[in-house]
Scaffold this motif. Structure first.
Motif, PDB file in Angstrom:
ATOM      1  N   ALA A  87       0.844  -1.204   0.000  1.00 59.45           N
ATOM      2  CA  ALA A  87       0.000   0.000   0.000  1.00 59.45           C
ATOM      3  C   ALA A  87       0.878   1.253   0.000  1.00 59.45           C
ATOM      4  O   ALA A  87       0.567   2.238  -0.686  1.00 59.45           O
ATOM      5  N   GLU A  90       2.582   1.463  -3.572  1.00 58.16           N
ATOM      6  CA  GLU A  90       1.636   1.789  -4.631  1.00 58.16           C
ATOM      7  C   GLU A  90       0.800   3.031  -4.329  1.00 58.16           C
ATOM      8  O   GLU A  90      -0.024   3.430  -5.151  1.00 58.16           O
ATOM      9  N   SER A  91       1.007   3.616  -3.171  1.00 56.24           N
ATOM     10  CA  SER A  91       0.288   4.837  -2.756  1.00 56.24           C
ATOM     11  C   SER A  91      -1.224   4.685  -2.901  1.00 56.24           C
ATOM     12  O   SER A  91      -1.890   5.541  -3.477  1.00 56.24           O
ATOM     13  N   LYS A  92      -1.734   3.583  -2.380  1.00 56.96           N
ATOM     14  CA  LYS A  92      -3.175   3.371  -2.482  1.00 56.96           C
ATOM     15  C   LYS A  92      -3.687   2.481  -1.360  1.00 56.96           C
ATOM     16  O   LYS A  92      -2.929   1.714  -0.760  1.00 56.96           O
ATOM     17  N   THR A  93      -4.977   2.599  -1.117  1.00 62.03           N
ATOM     18  CA  THR A  93      -5.642   1.725  -0.162  1.00 62.03           C
ATOM     19  C   THR A  93      -5.732   0.328  -0.757  1.00 62.03           C
ATOM     20  O   THR A  93      -6.004   0.165  -1.943  1.00 62.03           O
ATOM     21  N   ILE A 118      -4.731   1.714   4.716  1.00 63.93           N
ATOM     22  CA  ILE A 118      -4.943   3.048   4.145  1.00 63.93           C
ATOM     23  C   ILE A 118      -3.708   3.910   4.393  1.00 63.93           C
ATOM     24  O   ILE A 118      -3.293   4.089   5.542  1.00 63.93           O
ATOM     25  N   TYR A 121      -1.203  10.570   4.463  1.00 61.36           N
ATOM     26  CA  TYR A 121      -0.412  11.561   3.734  1.00 61.36           C
ATOM     27  C   TYR A 121      -0.212  12.825   4.561  1.00 61.36           C
ATOM     28  O   TYR A 121      -1.095  13.241   5.306  1.00 61.36           O
ATOM     29  N   GLU A 145     -13.627   1.458   3.512  1.00 60.32           N
ATOM     30  CA  GLU A 145     -12.652   2.265   2.792  1.00 60.32           C
ATOM     31  C   GLU A 145     -13.016   3.746   2.852  1.00 60.32           C
ATOM     32  O   GLU A 145     -12.163   4.599   3.128  1.00 60.32           O
ATOM     33  N   THR A 149     -10.764   6.117   5.332  1.00 60.01           N
ATOM     34  CA  THR A 149     -10.025   7.166   4.613  1.00 60.01           C
ATOM     35  C   THR A 149     -10.349   8.533   5.195  1.00 60.01           C
ATOM     36  O   THR A 149      -9.457   9.382   5.368  1.00 60.01           O
TER      37      THR A 149
END
Length: 156
Positions: A87, A90-93, A118, A121, A145, A149
């Motif tokens: 995660a 790949e900079s993603k949930t 999650i 940032y 999610e 988030t």
């Protein structure tokens, strides 16, 4: 600052909607990141009785264990390794319905069956991740999610 947590009943979404204002109350006016992460982990664990809820913080090319609720956990996770490291890379949930089917999953506990991770940032950089595990398969969905988030955004 609120210091008591009211557990909400109802659908998963209703529970998140009831919890988010309480989390805002817990962290508003507190600038210590560790204290805020600890209270958010505790609030999520109390409300949903997740198997494990915690944070990993970026330290160089590794994620280092931060505040958490649940059984002991992996202390360090390399960039790109396991669900958390992936995660981050790949900079993603990432939502994992069955951790046994995730390539390279790091089994900190064999009791964990599903997971959601999650990224957190600050500006445009990932500084940590929220990791939530369940002892049930397929425990996480788009509702988790969406609201997790939102909760993570409160920490940025």
């Amino acid at each position: 600052m609120a210091e008591d947590l009211s557990i909400h009943k109802g659908t998963k979404e209703e529970q998140y909607v009831g919890l988010i204002p309480q989390i805002k109350g817990l962290i508003t006016g507190e600038d210590n990141q560790i204290a805020n992460l600890a209270n958010v982990a505790a609030a999520l664990k109390e409300q949903f009785n997740f198997f494990w809820v915690g944070f990993y913080l970026v330290a160089g090319e590794q994620l280092v264990l931060g505040p958490f609720q649940g059984p002991v956990a992996c202390t360090r996770i390399n960039y790109g390794r396991g669900v958390c490291g992936t995660a981050w890379k790949e900079s993603k949930t990432i939502v994992v319905p069955n951790v046994d089917e995730f390539p390279g999953h790091i089994a900190c506990s064999s009791l964990s069956k599903s997971e959601i991770v999650i990224p957190i940032y600050q500006q445009d950089s990932i500084v940590g991740i929220l990791d939530v595990d369940s002892a049930e398969l397929n425990a996480f969905d788009e509702i988790d999610e969406k609201y997790l988030t939102e909760i993570v955004s409160l920490l940025s």
